[in-house]
Design an enzyme around this catalytic site. Structure first.
Site, PDB file in Angstrom:
ATOM      1  N   GLN A  93       0.914  -0.995   0.047  1.00 21.75           N
ATOM      2  CA  GLN A  93      -0.068  -0.075   0.327  1.00 21.75           C
ATOM      3  C   GLN A  93       1.107   0.878  -0.061  1.00 21.75           C
ATOM      4  OE1 GLN A  93      -3.345   0.454   0.115  1.00 21.75           O
ATOM      5  NE2 GLN A  93      -4.271  -1.936  -0.214  1.00 21.75           N
ATOM      6  N   TYR A  96       6.057   5.819   3.433  1.00 20.72           N
ATOM      7  CA  TYR A  96       6.555   7.000   3.414  1.00 20.72           C
ATOM      8  C   TYR A  96       7.926   7.207   3.298  1.00 20.72           C
ATOM      9  CZ  TYR A  96       9.301  11.536   5.249  1.00 20.72           C
ATOM     10  OH  TYR A  96       9.356  12.772   5.584  1.00 20.72           O
ATOM     11  N   HIS A  97       8.706   7.513   2.396  1.00 20.68           N
ATOM     12  CA  HIS A  97      10.577   7.935   2.825  1.00 20.68           C
ATOM     13  C   HIS A  97      11.294   9.185   2.601  1.00 20.68           C
ATOM     14  CE1 HIS A  97      10.916   3.103   0.802  1.00 20.68           C
ATOM     15  NE2 HIS A  97      10.257   3.784  -0.006  1.00 20.68           N
ATOM     16  N   CYS A 193       1.149   0.865   5.195  1.00 17.63           N
ATOM     17  CA  CYS A 193       1.271  -0.254   4.997  1.00 17.63           C
ATOM     18  C   CYS A 193      -0.082   0.026   4.983  1.00 17.63           C
ATOM     19  CB  CYS A 193       2.451  -1.059   5.045  1.00 17.63           C
ATOM     20  SG  CYS A 193       3.619  -0.342   5.114  1.00 17.63           S
TER      21      CYS A 193
END
Length: 246
Positions: A93, A96-97, A193
């Site tokens: 799903q 974030y990075h 997710c």
């Protein structure tokens, strides 16, 4: 940023023990925009041949949300967060990075290594668990929820690492992320997710003081060891790990 099939000057190509093990090329890409990595890993996968070495790309991204190919955009809770959203072709799903997070992309020929997808996922998870254990952080898998979670203490069940792969022509790309020391607030704008209310944590919040580069070196050693089914000694020489493209 590497382009397929040319290799950047900073690449370190080494063969882990035992001598019969398949070589792995490690690329330290520094801070790189997500789109550049996404395009490059797909190009690499499309261009690779049966003789192309497997690669691990280690990178830190500017802030970005990524949404898997079957992901639900409704899991982005704040439309005007100021953080870009990129739709990608991995499983899973939304995640974030951002700065302070290790992202490792695994460009692996599963057929050549005789690996099933589930086996590769399990080995990646184990490499992350062992990496966290090296800094006295106990973590575990969670049934039905890919990634790695804090095993005990006040943050028990919080997610500390995410995982998502794409398999094309028997080869993997995309990979995993480990939260080292980062601004966790962007996770509040999503259902991480796809799980509403899931706490996301980083190593620093759990008391680990190691810096990004040290943890990344540990993670790469464990990933390469597990790619070849090893469970003990580090698989990459220190001098190879220390090379970078700065």
């Amino acid at each position: 940023m590497p382009s397929a099939p040319a290799a950047p000057d900073a690449a370190a190509s080494v063969a882990p023990n035992p001598p019969a093990a398949l070589p792995v090329t490690v690329r330290w890409l520094g801070e790189t925009p997500y789109d550049a990595c996404f395009d490059a890993m797909r190009a690499f996968t499309d261009a690779r041949t049966p003789d192309t070495d497997d690669e691990i790309w280690v990178v830190e991204h500017p802030p970005v949300y990524t949404l898997g190919q079957a992901g639900n955009p409704a899991h982005l809770l704040v439309a005007d967060s100021g953080v870009p959203l990129v739709k990608v072709d991995r499983g899973g799903q939304i995640t974030y990075h951002g700065p302070g997070q290790i992202v490792a992309y695994l460009l692996v020929d599963l057929r050549r290594r005789k690996l099933m997808v589930r086996t590769l996922v399990t080995r990646i998870e184990e490499a992350v668990i062992e990496t966290l254990a090296a800094y006295n952080l106990a973590s575990a898998r969670k049934a039905g929820a890919p990634g790695i979670y804090v095993e005990s203490g006040p943050h028990r069940g919080a997610k500390i690492a995410a995982l998502g792969l794409k398999i094309r022509n028997g080869c993997s790309y995309h990979g995993l992320s480990v939260n080292v020391k980062m601004d966790l607030r962007p996770f509040l704008a999503i259902n991480p997710c796809g799980y509403a209310g899931l706490e996301t944590i980083d190593m620093a919040s759990l008391g680990a003081t190691a810096d990004w580069h040290e943890v990344a070196q540990t993670l790469v050693r464990r990933l390469i060891a597990h790619l070849d089914g090893a469970t003990a000694a580090a698989a990459l020489p220190q001098q190879a790990l220390e090379q970078s493209n700065d």
